[in-house]
Motif scaffolding. Structure first.
Motif, PDB file in Angstrom:
ATOM      1  N   GLN A  74      -9.008  -2.966   3.103  1.00 47.03           N
ATOM      2  CA  GLN A  74      -9.473  -3.571   4.334  1.00 47.03           C
ATOM      3  C   GLN A  74     -10.505  -2.994   4.957  1.00 47.03           C
ATOM      4  OE1 GLN A  74      -6.151  -4.554   7.005  1.00 47.03           O
ATOM      5  NE2 GLN A  74      -4.767  -4.045   5.423  1.00 47.03           N
ATOM      6  N   GLY A  75     -11.072  -1.832   4.000  1.00 52.37           N
ATOM      7  CA  GLY A  75     -12.362  -1.013   4.627  1.00 52.37           C
ATOM      8  C   GLY A  75     -12.198   0.170   4.981  1.00 52.37           C
ATOM      9  N   VAL A  76     -13.196   0.901   4.953  1.00 56.24           N
ATOM     10  CA  VAL A  76     -13.128   2.377   5.215  1.00 56.24           C
ATOM     11  C   VAL A  76     -12.427   2.799   6.749  1.00 56.24           C
ATOM     12  CG1 VAL A  76     -14.200   4.515   5.423  1.00 56.24           C
ATOM     13  CG2 VAL A  76     -14.744   3.157   3.501  1.00 56.24           C
ATOM     14  N   GLU A  77     -13.093   1.876   7.553  1.00 51.92           N
ATOM     15  CA  GLU A  77     -12.588   1.872   9.031  1.00 51.92           C
ATOM     16  C   GLU A  77     -11.341   1.874   9.208  1.00 51.92           C
ATOM     17  OE1 GLU A  77     -14.309   3.204  11.702  1.00 51.92           O
ATOM     18  OE2 GLU A  77     -15.821   3.618  10.228  1.00 51.92           O
ATOM     19  N   ARG A  78     -10.593   0.881   8.649  1.00 52.50           N
ATOM     20  CA  ARG A  78      -9.021   0.494   8.436  1.00 52.50           C
ATOM     21  C   ARG A  78      -8.299   2.007   8.196  1.00 52.50           C
ATOM     22  NH1 ARG A  78      -5.032   0.709  10.098  1.00 52.50           N
ATOM     23  NH2 ARG A  78      -3.316  -0.854   9.915  1.00 52.50           N
ATOM     24  N   ALA A  79      -8.913   2.547   7.069  1.00 51.16           N
ATOM     25  CA  ALA A  79      -7.916   3.792   6.620  1.00 51.16           C
ATOM     26  C   ALA A  79      -8.374   4.850   7.740  1.00 51.16           C
ATOM     27  CB  ALA A  79      -8.604   4.194   5.244  1.00 51.16           C
ATOM     28  N   LEU A  80      -9.498   4.952   8.232  1.00 52.48           N
ATOM     29  CA  LEU A  80      -9.660   6.096   9.222  1.00 52.48           C
ATOM     30  C   LEU A  80      -8.699   5.756  10.258  1.00 52.48           C
ATOM     31  CD1 LEU A  80     -13.536   6.408   9.179  1.00 52.48           C
ATOM     32  CD2 LEU A  80     -11.730   8.253   8.863  1.00 52.48           C
ATOM     33  N   ALA A  81      -8.642   4.393  10.816  1.00 51.48           N
ATOM     34  CA  ALA A  81      -7.896   4.000  11.988  1.00 51.48           C
ATOM     35  C   ALA A  81      -6.513   4.672  11.799  1.00 51.48           C
ATOM     36  CB  ALA A  81      -7.901   2.817  12.297  1.00 51.48           C
ATOM     37  N   GLU A  82      -5.963   4.675  10.565  1.00 52.00           N
ATOM     38  CA  GLU A  82      -4.727   4.941  10.075  1.00 52.00           C
ATOM     39  C   GLU A  82      -4.483   6.493  10.447  1.00 52.00           C
ATOM     40  OE1 GLU A  82      -0.602   3.942   9.377  1.00 52.00           O
ATOM     41  OE2 GLU A  82      -2.240   2.722   9.730  1.00 52.00           O
ATOM     42  N   ALA A  83      -5.480   7.093   9.711  1.00 47.40           N
ATOM     43  CA  ALA A  83      -5.507   8.776   9.667  1.00 47.40           C
ATOM     44  C   ALA A  83      -5.767   9.295  10.939  1.00 47.40           C
ATOM     45  CB  ALA A  83      -6.481   9.278   8.745  1.00 47.40           C
ATOM     46  N   ARG A  84      -6.485   8.342  11.816  1.00 49.99           N
ATOM     47  CA  ARG A  84      -6.848   8.712  13.414  1.00 49.99           C
ATOM     48  C   ARG A  84      -5.401   8.827  14.138  1.00 49.99           C
ATOM     49  NH1 ARG A  84     -11.823   5.462  13.314  1.00 49.99           N
ATOM     50  NH2 ARG A  84     -13.508   7.073  12.829  1.00 49.99           N
ATOM     51  N   LEU A  85      -4.642   7.783  13.879  1.00 55.10           N
ATOM     52  CA  LEU A  85      -3.339   7.432  14.711  1.00 55.10           C
ATOM     53  C   LEU A  85      -2.354   8.933  14.206  1.00 55.10           C
ATOM     54  CD1 LEU A  85      -2.450   3.793  14.017  1.00 55.10           C
ATOM     55  CD2 LEU A  85      -2.787   5.051  16.256  1.00 55.10           C
ATOM     56  N   LEU A  86      -2.405   9.169  13.036  1.00 58.16           N
ATOM     57  CA  LEU A  86      -1.552  10.346  12.750  1.00 58.16           C
ATOM     58  C   LEU A  86      -2.132  11.608  13.277  1.00 58.16           C
ATOM     59  CD1 LEU A  86       0.756  11.329  10.856  1.00 58.16           C
ATOM     60  CD2 LEU A  86      -0.909  11.492   9.115  1.00 58.16           C
ATOM     61  N   LEU A  87      -3.199  11.894  13.349  1.00 60.12           N
ATOM     62  CA  LEU A  87      -3.890  12.998  13.868  1.00 60.12           C
ATOM     63  C   LEU A  87      -3.783  13.141  15.580  1.00 60.12           C
ATOM     64  CD1 LEU A  87      -5.536  15.486  12.394  1.00 60.12           C
ATOM     65  CD2 LEU A  87      -7.880  14.347  13.348  1.00 60.12           C
ATOM     66  N   ASP A  88      -3.930  12.174  16.058  1.00 55.89           N
ATOM     67  CA  ASP A  88      -3.616  11.912  17.589  1.00 55.89           C
ATOM     68  C   ASP A  88      -2.047  12.586  17.858  1.00 55.89           C
ATOM     69  OD1 ASP A  88      -6.165  11.062  18.117  1.00 55.89           O
ATOM     70  OD2 ASP A  88      -5.633   9.055  18.316  1.00 55.89           O
TER      71      ASP A  88
END
Length: 273
Positions: free
Chosen positions: A84-98
């Motif tokens: 769905q795009g790089v930003e969508r994958a990044l959003a998932e990774a950021r949630l985990l990091l948070d």
């Protein structure tokens, strides 16, 4: 020798993730690696992964355990949001990091995306795009270190030289390496050679052994790894040594395996190997 003691991984116990955290604590382990392997073995579906991680981290907080490291889902987990795009994958990774940082996790370990999943023509660009953005986010918000693990077989990240080049190209103190000794051995790297290539890029170490042909996750000292120069590994990384061994027995027996692996690691990582 690690100044702060070794880290026991939930991976060693074939139990649901939160239960594995609790059992490790009951066995006397206070520094814990919260590992995605438990979720995969339990058949947890992707939409439920973050809630299971949160419950495991809540369990650690309730007990007073220290979840020093967290192993993120394997690279396959990020392919759907990446579609769905790089930003969508990044959003998932950021949630985990948070979430990880909010429970005191020092290092979150990711598998870089391999060429077989994203194509050899863009594998370096895409990983740099994703992990430079994640490292920048972590640095800006003061979150956990992001560490990339060397792969067991998948190119190009089974080659330490390629992984080191990726880290150098990003040049962020928040993006480092989690050196996996077993994966290194499968690709011809001893701990001493890894130390020469990676230097102070290492944030943590996944410690296990194998016979050089299979990713066995055997206790250190029981396989073919040359540990003679293991003392060369970065001193900061040696403060976060995860005993990432596999055990098929019941939890009480596997707890003894972790204790034995810990004793062996103290000998192998001490001065002079």
């Amino acid at each position: 020798m690690p100044a702060a003691g070794f880290i026991a991984s939930t991976r060693t116990l074939r139990l649901p993730l939160a239960e594995a955290v609790e059992r490790l604590y009951d066995m006397g382990f206070r520094r814990i690696d919260v590992n995605y392997a438990n979720l995969e073995r339990s058949g947890v579906d992707d939409p439920s992964v973050l809630s299971h991680f949160r419950w495991a981290l809540l369990t650690a907080a309730r007990l007073g355990a220290d979840p020093v490291t967290l192993h993120a889902p394997w690279e396959d987990y990020f392919l759907l949001p990446l579609g769905q795009g790089v930003e969508r994958a990044l959003a998932e990774a950021r949630l985990l990091l948070d979430m990880a940082y909010s429970y005191g996790v020092e290092v979150v370990v990711f598998h870089p995306l391999p060429a077989k999943h994203v194509g050899s023509h863009r594998v370096e660009w895409l990983n740099k795009r994703i992990f430079s953005a994640l490292a920048e986010y972590s640095e800006r918000e003061g979150l956990s270190i992001v560490a990339l693990e060397n792969a067991s077989r998948s190119g190009p990240w089974n080659r330490l030289e390629r992984l080191a080049a990726l880290i150098r190209s990003v040049a962020s103190p928040r993006l480092r390496v989690c050196y996996d000794t077993g994966h290194g051995n499968l690709n011809g790297y001893s701990p001493g050679r890894a130390a020469e290539i990676l230097g102070d890029m290492m944030a943590c170490i996944h410690l296990h052994d194998n016979d050089g042909t299979r990713d066995e996750h055997a206790p250190p000292g029981t396989g073919a790894i040359d540990w003679s120069q293991a003392g060369m590994l970065d001193s900061e990384a040696l403060k976060r040594v995860v005993l990432e061994i596999d055990c098929m027995a019941e939890p009480r027996v596997c707890g003894l395996h972790i204790k034995a692996a810990e004793a062996a690691a103290r000998l192998l990582l001490g001065p002079g190997g």
